[in-house]
Design a protein around this motif. Structure first.
Motif, PDB file in Angstrom:
ATOM      1  N   ARG B 117      20.494 -11.980  -4.860  1.00  0.00           N
ATOM      2  CA  ARG B 117      19.458 -12.245  -5.860  1.00  0.00           C
ATOM      3  C   ARG B 117      18.218 -12.842  -5.209  1.00  0.00           C
ATOM      4  N   ARG B 147      30.507 -13.037 -14.783  1.00  0.00           N
ATOM      5  CA  ARG B 147      29.793 -14.115 -15.476  1.00  0.00           C
ATOM      6  C   ARG B 147      28.637 -14.653 -14.642  1.00  0.00           C
ATOM      7  N   ARG B 150      25.743 -12.271 -14.581  1.00  0.00           N
ATOM      8  CA  ARG B 150      24.954 -12.335 -15.819  1.00  0.00           C
ATOM      9  C   ARG B 150      24.058 -13.560 -15.810  1.00  0.00           C
ATOM     10  N   MET B 151      24.578 -14.682 -15.349  1.00  0.00           N
ATOM     11  CA  MET B 151      23.752 -15.891 -15.300  1.00  0.00           C
ATOM     12  C   MET B 151      22.579 -15.721 -14.355  1.00  0.00           C
ATOM     13  N   LEU B 152      22.813 -15.046 -13.234  1.00  0.00           N
ATOM     14  CA  LEU B 152      21.741 -14.871 -12.260  1.00  0.00           C
ATOM     15  C   LEU B 152      20.754 -13.791 -12.678  1.00  0.00           C
ATOM     16  N   GLY B 153      21.076 -13.086 -13.754  1.00  0.00           N
ATOM     17  CA  GLY B 153      20.183 -12.016 -14.196  1.00  0.00           C
ATOM     18  C   GLY B 153      20.259 -10.793 -13.311  1.00  0.00           C
ATOM     19  N   LEU B 402      17.540 -20.462  -8.326  1.00  0.00           N
ATOM     20  CA  LEU B 402      18.926 -20.122  -7.989  1.00  0.00           C
ATOM     21  C   LEU B 402      19.758 -21.369  -7.766  1.00  0.00           C
ATOM     22  N   LEU B 405      20.799 -22.614 -11.146  1.00  0.00           N
ATOM     23  CA  LEU B 405      21.854 -21.778 -11.719  1.00  0.00           C
ATOM     24  C   LEU B 405      23.175 -22.011 -10.999  1.00  0.00           C
ATOM     25  N   LEU B 408      24.638 -25.176 -12.438  1.00  0.00           N
ATOM     26  CA  LEU B 408      25.101 -24.953 -13.810  1.00  0.00           C
ATOM     27  C   LEU B 408      26.382 -24.138 -13.815  1.00  0.00           C
ATOM     28  N   ARG B 412      30.565 -25.283 -15.040  1.00  0.00           N
ATOM     29  CA  ARG B 412      31.428 -24.550 -15.949  1.00  0.00           C
ATOM     30  C   ARG B 412      32.657 -24.028 -15.227  1.00  0.00           C
TER      31      ARG B 412
END
Lengths: 332, 424
Positions: B117, B147, B150-153, B402, B405, B408, B412
């Motif tokens: 990314r 997952r 998706r969070m990193l786009g 990044l 993210l 974060l 989780r």
């Protein structure tokens, strides 16, 4: 005019998942609300392409509840698209990451607070800070005639939670005044405690009032009280019980006088002609007794004018647009 | 051009061909007049680096590679997911070195998704050179990968970056994991011809086989042992198998001894790549019953270029460039099929076998020519430089986003891993 996109995290219902809403506004067109399906508690639940598409038209992104994990996530994703990012803390908790890695606050080009307390709370975030007042929706909460008010009817608006100090308010109510507590209960134990306190007193609870119901309540009342506390009935300390004090501001927009505590940002409202600050429960009781005995307040029009001038939509909008314009033109 | 190369590991010490490929490309590009900086992790053997024609900075942290024992979940998060440290190191290099192009090799163990990314957001002309699946062989939870992506786009494929692959097999495998993408070039594992000519057949008719690879089960070491035992039983001691490489050597040689192959199968040690290349010309055939997902395998190219007939698992990437029974023998990955292939070469008249070797060599020297491969790599880099728009973000901005993210996600994932237990 560039598009400003908001990312808002709705408060959860008691059973359902939360939902994130992106609101994109365009000048000259009706506001569009883009609903992104996903759970703000599960940051991987959002479709990345849909999120990017929703953010794409915006030049700046205003992230609300910006210190939560959801807030940091939206800020990061907005930055990855090259957007200017503004954050506002509305409470709702803070990401553990931010406490450990304070430099992550640089995700935001600017942080906006709407009270002096909010500015103090954000003082450790080393980013540009905007301090604006409000806004309160003075278009939705309009002036109500003074002669239709029942002076002896006191209202307290908002969520029924321990830090709202409703227990102290019930205890301070003198004979001759009746109290309506309007708001949804989120803490069964606290509600039970309030029920016990209310026994034998002129106190009633209204849950599930819609916006019109709230306006009718405010129109009929003679006084609004917001007595939030930093230490609740169970002895818990709450750092930021009120970042603004929206309920008393809405009340003042209708011309209703208010009494507030000194918790959070509430005492900042004491500069307004329609607001008095009770520094403790004893002073609250004194003020309520004085009100019952005929304490003179300014007229409703004056109360409203003061509140709107300081916290209303127009002054906020002018200041906000000025800040956004400056942000978009800066090379940061 | 100023070229930044990323590789999780880098020679002299190495585990497999992927890091050797990174080295070869760095040398080749430097030799073509480009200014090259390689970012990698500390040397496996801790030895100082020799003098190189390019700059090498070992500032990356590789937490997982095949020589490591089982790694804890935290190492997986940093190895496959995202490593804040490596994000920062690469961002710093992008700022300090100001490359015109970035060529990414093996990112396994470096925080694969985060680096991909970062490159897609902030690197000028990023190109990925994929010679393996960066998630293969590591414990991971596919749902967590999805997952995090998706969070990193992540947009799918390799974040829209031009990608060179070593085989169509690998392209299909990567599409299944990372989403569909179209490689911009297919560049096989290359091999330079050595000076050694094809060895003449043994006067006694003994056919010389070689097993040269990382000595591991997935490379087919036990398949080779069992196949050799079958051939010994049916044809007697008319062949030999030399074993080169490091790894589970004792396990393989003990299995060979137990199968009665003590006089037939001999361990020769670990050789430098160039020295091994010289030796390969002295063998009739290479035994390569590796696992079906083998993306490329340099040894197949090297053997064929040396005129050593590859006997390979049919599905592997390296076999895509060679015709069965013309340039190689393609087998199912089982001892019966391998034994049959070995027997067919043993029974083949020597002249026919030499002709087979020459055909393999001619084909290999065409398709595996290093100059041809490097031409293609350079062409992809130049094309990307010409077409790719300027990065959207500065390296610092991308790294900041990044990093947030990453933190974060870990908040989780920690709870999730605790709930599901060890993954694998």
């Amino acid at each position: 005019m560039a598009n400003v996109c908001h990312a808002v995290r709705l408060a959860a219902g008691p059973n359902g998942p939360e939902t994130a809403i992106l609101a994109c506004g365009r000048e000259g067109a009706a506001d569009g609300v883009v609903l992104l399906n996903g759970d703000p508690g599960d940051l991987g639940s959002f479709d990345p392409a849909a999120l990017d598409a929703a953010l794409a038209p915006a030049a700046a992104v205003h992230v609300h509840q910006c210190l939560t994990p959801f807030g940091l996530f939206m800020a990061a994703r907005a930055r990855m698209q090259g957007k200017k990012v503004v954050g506002t803390d509305h409470g709702g908790g803070e990401a553990a990451s931010l406490a450990a890695q304070s430099h992550l606050a640089r995700l935001f080009h600017a942080v906006m607070s709407y009270s002096t307390l909010g500015k103090v709370a954000a003082s450790d975030l080393a980013v540009m800070h905007w301090s604006l007042r409000g806004p309160v929706d003075d278009a939705a909460f309009t002036l109500e005639p003074d002669d239709r008010r029942d002076r002896f009817h006191v209202v307290a608006l908002g969520r029924v939670l321990p830090h709202k100090g409703l227990d102290a308010l019930i205890s301070a109510m003198p004979e001759g005044l009746q109290l309506t507590i309007a708001g949804r209960s989120y803490d069964p134990d606290y509600r039970e405690a309030l029920n016990r306190l209310a026994l034998g007193r002129a106190v009633r609870f209204e849950e599930g009032l819609d916006d019109d119901g709230v306006r009718r309540l405010l129109a009929a009342a003679g006084l609004c009280v917001q007595f939030s506390v930093h230490r609740d009935l169970a002895g818990r300390h709450i750092t930021k019980p009120e970042l603004l004090g929206l309920a008393p501001l809405e009340a003042m927009c209708t011309g209703l006088p208010t009494i507030v505590s000194r918790a959070g940002a509430l005492p900042e409202l004491g500069v307004l002609s329609g607001c008095r600050v009770a520094h403790d429960a004893a002073e609250l009781s004194d003020l309520l007794h004085a009100h019952a005995a005929g304490l003179r307040w300014p007229g409703g029009a004056a109360i409203r004018a003061d509140a709107v001038a300081a916290y209303g939509l127009a002054q906020f909008g002018r200041a906000y647009l000025s800040c956004i314009t400056e942000l978009l033109s800066c090379g940061c | 051009m100023r070229l930044l190369i990323l590789s999780n590991l880098f020679p002299p010490a190495f585990i497999g061909g992927y890091e050797l490929a990174a080295h070869d490309v760095a040398v080749a590009m430097a030799g073509r007049g480009h200014e090259v900086l390689v970012l990698s992790s500390p040397a496996l053997d801790g030895q100082p680096d020799p003098k190189l024609p390019f700059a090498l900075q070992r500032t990356l942290n590789c937490v997982t590679h095949s020589q490591e024992p089982a790694v804890p979940e935290e190492a997986w998060r940093r190895g496959i997911g995202i490593s804040v440290r490596n994000i920062s190191a690469v961002a710093d290099a992008l700022v300090a070195f100001r490359p015109d192009a970035v060529l990414g090799f093996n990112t396994a163990g470096l925080g694969v998704l985060g680096l991909l990314r970062l490159l897609s957001l902030a690197a000028p002309a990023p190109v990925m050179f994929m010679m393996d699946d960066p998630f293969a062989g590591a414990p991971h939870d596919a749902a967590q990968i999805v997952r995090l992506r998706r969070m990193l786009g992540c947009v799918g494929g390799l974040e829209g970056m031009p990608t060179i692959v070593c085989s169509a097999l690998l392209a299909r495998e990567l599409s299944g994991i990372l989403g569909p993408f179209s490689p911009c070039a297919v560049v096989p594992a290359w091999a330079a011809p050595s000076n050694a000519g094809l060895a003449a057949p043994e006067p006694n008719g003994c056919v010389r086989f070689v097993f040269a690879s990382r000595i591991a089960v997935h490379k087919g070491m036990l398949v080779a042992v069992e196949a050799a035992a079958r051939v010994l039983a049916t044809h007697g001691q008319c062949f030999s198998v030399d074993v080169w490489g490091g790894g589970a050597v004792a396990q393989m040689m003990l299995a060979a001894h137990a199968a009665g192959l003590g006089e037939v199968m001999r361990y020769r040690g670990v050789a430098e790549k160039s020295a091994l290349q010289e030796c390969l010309a002295g063998y009739d055939a290479l035994l390569m019953p590796t696992w079906e997902r083998e993306p490329s395998a340099f040894i197949v190219s090297e053997a064929a270029v040396a005129g050593c007939i590859p006997i390979v698992t049919a599905s592997i990437g390296g076999a895509e460039y060679l015709l069965d029974r013309q340039h190689c023998l393609k087998i199912r990955r089982d001892p019966c099929d391998l034994a049959e292939a070995m027997a067919s070469l043993i029974q083949m008249p020597p002249a026919a076998r030499q002709a087979f070797r020459h055909r393999a060599q001619r084909q290999a020297r065409l398709v595996f020519a290093p100059g041809f491969c490097m031409d293609r790599v350079e062409a992809v880099l130049r094309d990307t430089m010409a077409r790719r728009p300027a990065p959207l973000l500065s390296p610092g901005e991308a790294a900041l986003a990044l990093t947030a993210l990453a933190h974060l996600w870990r908040e989780r994932v920690k709870g999730g891993i605790d709930a599901v237990g060890r993954v694998g």
